[in-house]
Design a protein around this motif. Structure first.
Motif, PDB file in Angstrom:
ATOM      1  N   HIS A   1      31.024  51.371  25.037  1.00 39.54           N
ATOM      2  CA  HIS A   1      30.929  51.071  26.468  1.00 39.54           C
ATOM      3  C   HIS A   1      31.514  49.690  26.759  1.00 39.54           C
ATOM      4  CE1 HIS A   1      27.159  53.732  26.189  1.00 39.54           C
ATOM      5  NE2 HIS A   1      27.982  54.404  26.950  1.00 39.54           N
ATOM      6  N   LEU A   2      32.245  49.590  27.849  1.00 44.91           N
ATOM      7  CA  LEU A   2      32.685  48.304  28.398  1.00 44.91           C
ATOM      8  C   LEU A   2      32.171  48.265  29.833  1.00 44.91           C
ATOM      9  CD1 LEU A   2      34.218  45.635  28.522  1.00 44.91           C
ATOM     10  CD2 LEU A   2      36.343  46.932  28.780  1.00 44.91           C
ATOM     11  N   ILE A   3      31.137  47.475  30.027  1.00 43.52           N
ATOM     12  CA  ILE A   3      30.367  47.508  31.272  1.00 43.52           C
ATOM     13  C   ILE A   3      30.657  46.257  32.079  1.00 43.52           C
ATOM     14  CG2 ILE A   3      28.006  47.503  32.191  1.00 43.52           C
ATOM     15  CD1 ILE A   3      27.549  48.667  29.052  1.00 43.52           C
ATOM     16  N   GLY A   4      30.820  46.412  33.371  1.00 37.49           N
ATOM     17  CA  GLY A   4      31.087  45.268  34.240  1.00 37.49           C
ATOM     18  C   GLY A   4      29.977  45.070  35.256  1.00 37.49           C
ATOM     19  N   ILE A   5      29.684  43.810  35.517  1.00 41.81           N
ATOM     20  CA  ILE A   5      28.682  43.447  36.521  1.00 41.81           C
ATOM     21  C   ILE A   5      29.430  42.890  37.729  1.00 41.81           C
ATOM     22  CG2 ILE A   5      26.703  41.955  37.041  1.00 41.81           C
ATOM     23  CD1 ILE A   5      26.125  44.106  34.905  1.00 41.81           C
ATOM     24  N   PRO A   6      29.291  43.501  38.884  1.00 44.18           N
ATOM     25  CA  PRO A   6      29.964  42.999  40.092  1.00 44.18           C
ATOM     26  C   PRO A   6      29.077  42.015  40.838  1.00 44.18           C
ATOM     27  CG  PRO A   6      28.914  45.075  40.611  1.00 44.18           C
ATOM     28  CD  PRO A   6      28.556  44.754  39.154  1.00 44.18           C
ATOM     29  N   ALA A   7      29.694  41.155  41.614  1.00 41.32           N
ATOM     30  CA  ALA A   7      28.985  40.359  42.629  1.00 41.32           C
ATOM     31  C   ALA A   7      27.706  39.729  42.101  1.00 41.32           C
ATOM     32  CB  ALA A   7      28.676  41.251  43.840  1.00 41.32           C
ATOM     33  N   ASN A   8      27.860  38.821  41.125  1.00 41.31           N
ATOM     34  CA  ASN A   8      26.671  38.259  40.482  1.00 41.31           C
ATOM     35  C   ASN A   8      26.561  36.738  40.629  1.00 41.31           C
ATOM     36  OD1 ASN A   8      24.270  38.643  39.098  1.00 41.31           O
ATOM     37  ND2 ASN A   8      25.214  38.321  37.093  1.00 41.31           N
ATOM     38  N   TYR A   9      27.441  36.160  41.455  1.00 38.19           N
ATOM     39  CA  TYR A   9      27.337  34.726  41.773  1.00 38.19           C
ATOM     40  C   TYR A   9      27.443  34.605  43.296  1.00 38.19           C
ATOM     41  CZ  TYR A   9      28.314  33.511  36.825  1.00 38.19           C
ATOM     42  OH  TYR A   9      28.283  33.380  35.458  1.00 38.19           O
ATOM     43  N   ARG A  10      26.516  33.852  43.913  1.00 38.64           N
ATOM     44  CA  ARG A  10      26.443  33.830  45.385  1.00 38.64           C
ATOM     45  C   ARG A  10      27.742  33.355  46.026  1.00 38.64           C
ATOM     46  NH1 ARG A  10      21.577  32.655  43.557  1.00 38.64           N
ATOM     47  NH2 ARG A  10      19.905  34.061  44.183  1.00 38.64           N
ATOM     48  N   LYS A  11      28.346  32.319  45.476  1.00 41.31           N
ATOM     49  CA  LYS A  11      29.563  31.792  46.105  1.00 41.31           C
ATOM     50  C   LYS A  11      30.729  32.776  45.971  1.00 41.31           C
ATOM     51  CE  LYS A  11      28.280  26.926  45.517  1.00 41.31           C
ATOM     52  NZ  LYS A  11      28.499  25.724  44.667  1.00 41.31           N
ATOM     53  N   HIS A  12      30.725  33.578  44.893  1.00 36.43           N
ATOM     54  CA  HIS A  12      31.763  34.612  44.766  1.00 36.43           C
ATOM     55  C   HIS A  12      31.534  35.700  45.808  1.00 36.43           C
ATOM     56  CE1 HIS A  12      34.611  37.455  43.200  1.00 36.43           C
ATOM     57  NE2 HIS A  12      33.685  38.297  42.796  1.00 36.43           N
TER      58      HIS A  12
ATOM     59  N   PHE B   1      29.362  48.753  36.818  1.00 37.65           N
ATOM     60  CA  PHE B   1      30.503  49.672  36.768  1.00 37.65           C
ATOM     61  C   PHE B   1      31.036  49.730  35.351  1.00 37.65           C
ATOM     62  CE2 PHE B   1      32.240  45.478  37.789  1.00 37.65           C
ATOM     63  CZ  PHE B   1      33.332  45.382  36.948  1.00 37.65           C
ATOM     64  N   LEU B   2      31.953  50.650  35.105  1.00 40.24           N
ATOM     65  CA  LEU B   2      32.579  50.779  33.787  1.00 40.24           C
ATOM     66  C   LEU B   2      34.064  50.504  33.891  1.00 40.24           C
ATOM     67  CD1 LEU B   2      30.840  54.057  32.572  1.00 40.24           C
ATOM     68  CD2 LEU B   2      30.283  51.714  31.928  1.00 40.24           C
ATOM     69  N   LYS B   3      34.598  49.770  32.907  1.00 40.11           N
ATOM     70  CA  LYS B   3      36.040  49.654  32.703  1.00 40.11           C
ATOM     71  C   LYS B   3      36.369  50.485  31.476  1.00 40.11           C
ATOM     72  CE  LYS B   3      38.189  45.720  33.276  1.00 40.11           C
ATOM     73  NZ  LYS B   3      38.682  44.321  33.298  1.00 40.11           N
ATOM     74  N   THR B   4      37.600  50.870  31.312  1.00 36.89           N
ATOM     75  CA  THR B   4      37.922  51.560  30.072  1.00 36.89           C
ATOM     76  C   THR B   4      38.041  50.549  28.931  1.00 36.89           C
ATOM     77  OG1 THR B   4      39.411  53.007  28.901  1.00 36.89           O
ATOM     78  CG2 THR B   4      40.428  51.533  30.501  1.00 36.89           C
ATOM     79  N   PRO B   5      37.414  50.846  27.767  1.00 41.96           N
ATOM     80  CA  PRO B   5      37.611  49.959  26.610  1.00 41.96           C
ATOM     81  C   PRO B   5      39.085  49.835  26.220  1.00 41.96           C
ATOM     82  CG  PRO B   5      35.756  51.448  26.255  1.00 41.96           C
ATOM     83  CD  PRO B   5      36.445  51.925  27.498  1.00 41.96           C
ATOM     84  N   GLY B   6      39.888  50.807  26.631  1.00 43.34           N
ATOM     85  CA  GLY B   6      41.323  50.743  26.340  1.00 43.34           C
ATOM     86  C   GLY B   6      42.034  49.596  27.029  1.00 43.34           C
TER      87      GLY B   6
END
Ligand code: MN
Length: 292
Positions: free
Chosen positions: A78-89, A109-114
């Motif tokens: 799995h290659l897992i992404g966390i969105p929107a996790n810093y207030r200023k971002h 969300f998921l990105k492809t490990p590729g």
């Protein structure tokens, strides 16, 4: 210990500016695809570490500059992404019309490990594209043990180590709002490295300075203490949905300052106590049949 992957999926241990080739101590290592020996190495820890340390004693190190670095975990399940996790971002994305919601509302969300690539290869933007592609500098966390339904209190005991991660992204426009996983899954859009620092030698993941420079200009500068959802809670959340496996990679979110990258740029992402990942931006050799 600082673990790296180099040349044809060889396993190295980085000491200062030198790399020890410890491939002989890692079962299953070799040039064949898929390169999952690192997953097994992580799963075998600490016995795997003992074998590697014995191998270091038998090897003569080479300068790190002489090897071609790959992503330190080449083939996570799995290659897992966390969105929107810093207030200023979130604020800057809100200003760009993307909402204002955080990871708590959006989940992960998921990105492809590729899409993983190491420091020894360039980032490739699609040749001929007029779209905007952005840098996102992030702390990358690598899971050490198979786990499910992890509590926040125990979550960090399941982390094997930390690395520098760039979550490169095709930005949406008013008209073109492609799905997130697609926008982040171009080949080479997840630079990882230059090495993986085992958790015992890494700093507290809630107090790491992140810095990203483009051609020397400071674009992103923050600290992981500014995360809305800290890593421990991310692991608890993700593991409530899916089983996590040794070698799984979590992109823990990017702070403010995201911006466009162009062909010819040099990206330098640095995390205090972890390392500095330098990537060059190039382009694919051909214009794709689908215009993006
Ligand atoms: Mn990101």
């Amino acid at each position: 210990m600082r673990l790296c992957i180099f040349d044809d999926w060889k396993v190295g241990v980085v000491v200062d500016e030198l790399v020890h080739d410890v491939t002989a101590a890692v079962p299953g290592a070799g040039p064949s695809w898929p390169p999952v020996h690192v997953n097994h190495l992580i799963a075998s820890w600490p016995a795997g570490r003992a074998a590697i340390e014995a191998e270091i004693e038998r090897t003569t190190p080479r300068p790190l500059s002489e090897v071609r670095l790959g992503p330190p975990v080449p083939h996570p399940w799995h290659l897992i992404g966390i969105p929107a996790n810093y207030r200023k971002h979130i604020a800057e994305m809100g200003a760009m019309g993307s909402g204002g919601r955080s990871m708590r509302e959006l989940g992960f969300f998921l990105k492809t490990p590729g899409s993983l690539v190491g420091a020894g290869e360039p980032v490739l933007l699609p040749k001929g594209s007029h779209r905007r592609f952005d840098h996102e500098c992030e702390l990358g966390a690598v899971i050490g043990r198979t786990c499910r339904n992890v509590t926040i209190d125990e979550a960090l005991t399941h982390v094997f180590g930390y690395t520098v991660l760039l979550d490169l992204t095709l930005r949406m426009t008013d008209d073109l709002r492609e799905e997130r996983s697609m926008r982040k899954s171009f080949d080479t859009f997840t630079p990882l490295g230059p090495w993986l620092v085992t958790a015992d030698e890494a700093p507290d993941p809630t107090d790491i300075d992140l810095e990203l420079r483009v051609n020397g200009e400071l674009r992103q500068h923050a600290n992981t203490r500014d995360m809305i959802v800290p890593l421990a809670e991310q692991i608890s959340y993700i593991s409530s949905v899916m089983t996590l496996y040794p070698g799984d990679v979590i992109a823990t979110g990017t702070p403010e300052g995201v911006g466009a990258i162009e062909v010819g740029d040099v990206l330098q992402a640095s995390l205090s106590g972890i390392g500095s990942l330098t990537m060059t931006v190039s382009e694919t050799s051909e214009v794709a049949p689908v215009v993006l």
